[in-house]
Motif scaffolding. Structure first.
Motif, short mmCIF file in Angstrom:
data_model
loop_
_atom_site.label_atom_id
_atom_site.label_comp_id
_atom_site.label_asym_id
_atom_site.label_seq_id
_atom_site.Cartn_x
_atom_site.Cartn_y
_atom_site.Cartn_z
N ILE A 1 0.84 -1.21 0.00
CA ILE A 1 0.00 0.00 0.00
C ILE A 1 0.87 1.25 0.00
O ILE A 1 0.61 2.21 -0.73
N THR A 2 1.94 1.24 0.78
CA THR A 2 2.86 2.38 0.82
C THR A 2 3.52 2.59 -0.55
O THR A 2 3.61 3.73 -1.04
N ALA A 3 3.96 1.50 -1.16
CA ALA A 3 4.61 1.60 -2.48
C ALA A 3 3.62 2.12 -3.52
O ALA A 3 3.96 2.99 -4.33
N LEU A 4 2.40 1.60 -3.50
CA LEU A 4 1.39 2.07 -4.45
C LEU A 4 1.03 3.53 -4.20
O LEU A 4 0.84 4.29 -5.15
N GLY A 5 0.96 3.91 -2.95
CA GLY A 5 0.68 5.31 -2.62
C GLY A 5 1.79 6.23 -3.10
O GLY A 5 1.53 7.30 -3.66
N THR A 6 3.02 5.81 -2.89
CA THR A 6 4.17 6.60 -3.34
C THR A 6 4.18 6.70 -4.86
O THR A 6 4.37 7.79 -5.42
N TYR A 7 3.95 5.57 -5.52
CA TYR A 7 3.92 5.57 -6.98
C TYR A 7 2.78 6.45 -7.49
O TYR A 7 2.94 7.22 -8.43
N GLY A 8 1.61 6.33 -6.86
CA GLY A 8 0.46 7.14 -7.25
C GLY A 8 0.74 8.63 -7.10
O GLY A 8 0.37 9.43 -7.95
N SER A 9 1.41 8.99 -6.01
CA SER A 9 1.76 10.40 -5.78
C SER A 9 2.73 10.88 -6.86
O SER A 9 2.58 11.98 -7.39
N TYR A 10 3.74 10.05 -7.16
CA TYR A 10 4.71 10.42 -8.20
C TYR A 10 4.01 10.54 -9.55
O TYR A 10 4.26 11.48 -10.31
N TYR A 11 3.13 9.61 -9.86
CA TYR A 11 2.42 9.64 -11.13
C TYR A 11 1.58 10.91 -11.25
O TYR A 11 1.58 11.57 -12.30
N ALA A 12 0.89 11.26 -10.19
CA ALA A 12 0.07 12.49 -10.19
C ALA A 12 0.96 13.72 -10.37
O ALA A 12 0.64 14.63 -11.15
N TYR A 13 2.08 13.75 -9.66
CA TYR A 13 3.03 14.87 -9.76
C TYR A 13 3.58 14.95 -11.19
O TYR A 13 3.64 16.03 -11.79
N ALA A 14 3.98 13.81 -11.72
CA ALA A 14 4.56 13.80 -13.07
C ALA A 14 3.53 14.24 -14.10
O ALA A 14 3.85 15.02 -15.01
N THR A 15 2.31 13.77 -13.97
CA THR A 15 1.27 14.11 -14.92
C THR A 15 0.92 15.60 -14.86
O THR A 15 0.72 16.24 -15.89
N ALA A 16 0.88 16.13 -13.67
CA ALA A 16 0.48 17.53 -13.51
C ALA A 16 1.61 18.51 -13.76
O ALA A 16 1.37 19.63 -14.23
N TYR A 17 2.84 18.12 -13.45
CA TYR A 17 3.93 19.09 -13.51
C TYR A 17 5.03 18.69 -14.50
O TYR A 17 5.40 19.48 -15.38
N LEU A 18 5.58 17.49 -14.36
CA LEU A 18 6.76 17.12 -15.15
C LEU A 18 6.46 16.96 -16.64
O LEU A 18 7.22 17.45 -17.47
N ILE A 19 5.39 16.30 -16.97
CA ILE A 19 5.09 16.07 -18.39
C ILE A 19 4.88 17.39 -19.14
O ILE A 19 5.50 17.59 -20.19
N PRO A 20 4.06 18.32 -18.63
CA PRO A 20 3.94 19.61 -19.35
C PRO A 20 5.28 20.35 -19.46
O PRO A 20 5.59 20.96 -20.49
N LYS A 21 6.09 20.27 -18.40
CA LYS A 21 7.42 20.91 -18.43
C LYS A 21 8.31 20.25 -19.49
O LYS A 21 9.01 20.94 -20.24
N ASP A 22 8.25 18.92 -19.54
CA ASP A 22 9.05 18.19 -20.52
C ASP A 22 8.61 18.51 -21.95
O ASP A 22 9.43 18.66 -22.85
N ILE A 23 7.31 18.63 -22.15
CA ILE A 23 6.79 18.96 -23.48
C ILE A 23 7.35 20.31 -23.93
O ILE A 23 7.82 20.45 -25.07
N GLU A 24 7.31 21.30 -23.05
CA GLU A 24 7.84 22.62 -23.40
C GLU A 24 9.34 22.57 -23.67
O GLU A 24 9.83 23.20 -24.62
N LEU A 25 10.07 21.84 -22.85
CA LEU A 25 11.51 21.70 -23.04
C LEU A 25 11.82 21.05 -24.39
O LEU A 25 12.69 21.52 -25.14
N LEU A 26 11.09 20.00 -24.72
CA LEU A 26 11.32 19.31 -25.99
C LEU A 26 10.94 20.20 -27.18
O LEU A 26 11.64 20.20 -28.19
#
Length: 197
Positions: A13-38
């Motif tokens: 449950i902890t691992a899934l929660g951590t992964y879920g948090s990272y996925y949400a962070y990546a989807t909301a912040y990292l992916i749009p940032k990466d798109i602009e960088l690319l």
């Protein structure tokens, strides 16, 4: 036995929660940032190449130098001055800066790919890892000794060798432009995949 099962479930449950948090962070912040960088990287590639007119001009200069005794009419001191300018001037600085920037872009895209491996987006990760071919760095690295050879042949007043050096340089620039365009297309494919999801 129940304690082990509870601990295993808690860890999962902890691992899934951590992964879920990272996925949400990546989807909301990292992916749009990466798109602009690319997109910025693609824009830079498309704007920075050596234009075909400049490459054709090098080839015309090569023909002109080879078909005339142009270098024989230039005093040795002037040829040495031009050769020194080739070795230490803007051309070499530009070449070295391009190589550094390219190596930085390759490192950045490979590091970026690790995040997409974590997000279980192997198609994106692979696209980033292989956006730049190994040959593009080799092509750019081969221009340095070519520029040095051109400078030496210019000092020596060897018209035929200078003409051949200019043709080789034009060919290397043309190859580099093609390789850069392939990289830009590969990066655009990654951007399209990121924007589609």
């Amino acid at each position: 036995m129940n304690k082990r099962l509870i601990i295993i479930i808690a860890v999962i449950i902890t691992a899934l929660g951590t992964y879920g948090s990272y996925y949400a962070y990546a989807t909301a912040y990292l992916i749009p940032k990466d798109i602009e960088l690319l997109k910025d990287e693609i824009k830079t590639i498309n704007e920075s190449g050596t234009y075909n007119d400049e490459i054709t001009s090098l080839e015309r200069q090569a023909d002109r130098i080879e078909n005339s005794s142009l270098l024989n009419s230039i005093p040795l001191s002037e040829r040495q001055k031009q050769a020194n300018s080739l070795e230490n001037g803007q051309g070499m600085q530009s070449l070295n800066n391009t190589l550094k920037e390219l190596e930085q872009n390759i490192t950045t895209t490979k590091e970026m790919s690790l995040g997409y491996d974590l997000l279980l987006r192997g198609d994106i990760a692979a696209g980033l890892k292989y956006a730049y071919s190994d040959e593009i760095v080799t092509t750019l690295n081969n221009m340095d000794p070519l520029m040095n050879k051109l400078a030496q042949d210019l000092r020596n007043g060897n018209s035929k060798a200078v003409a051949e050096d200019l043709r080789e340089l034009a060919g290397a620039l043309r190859t580099f432009n093609k390789q850069e365009q392939i990289s830009a297309n590969n990066l655009q494919d990654v951007v399209n995949k990121l924007e589609a999801k």
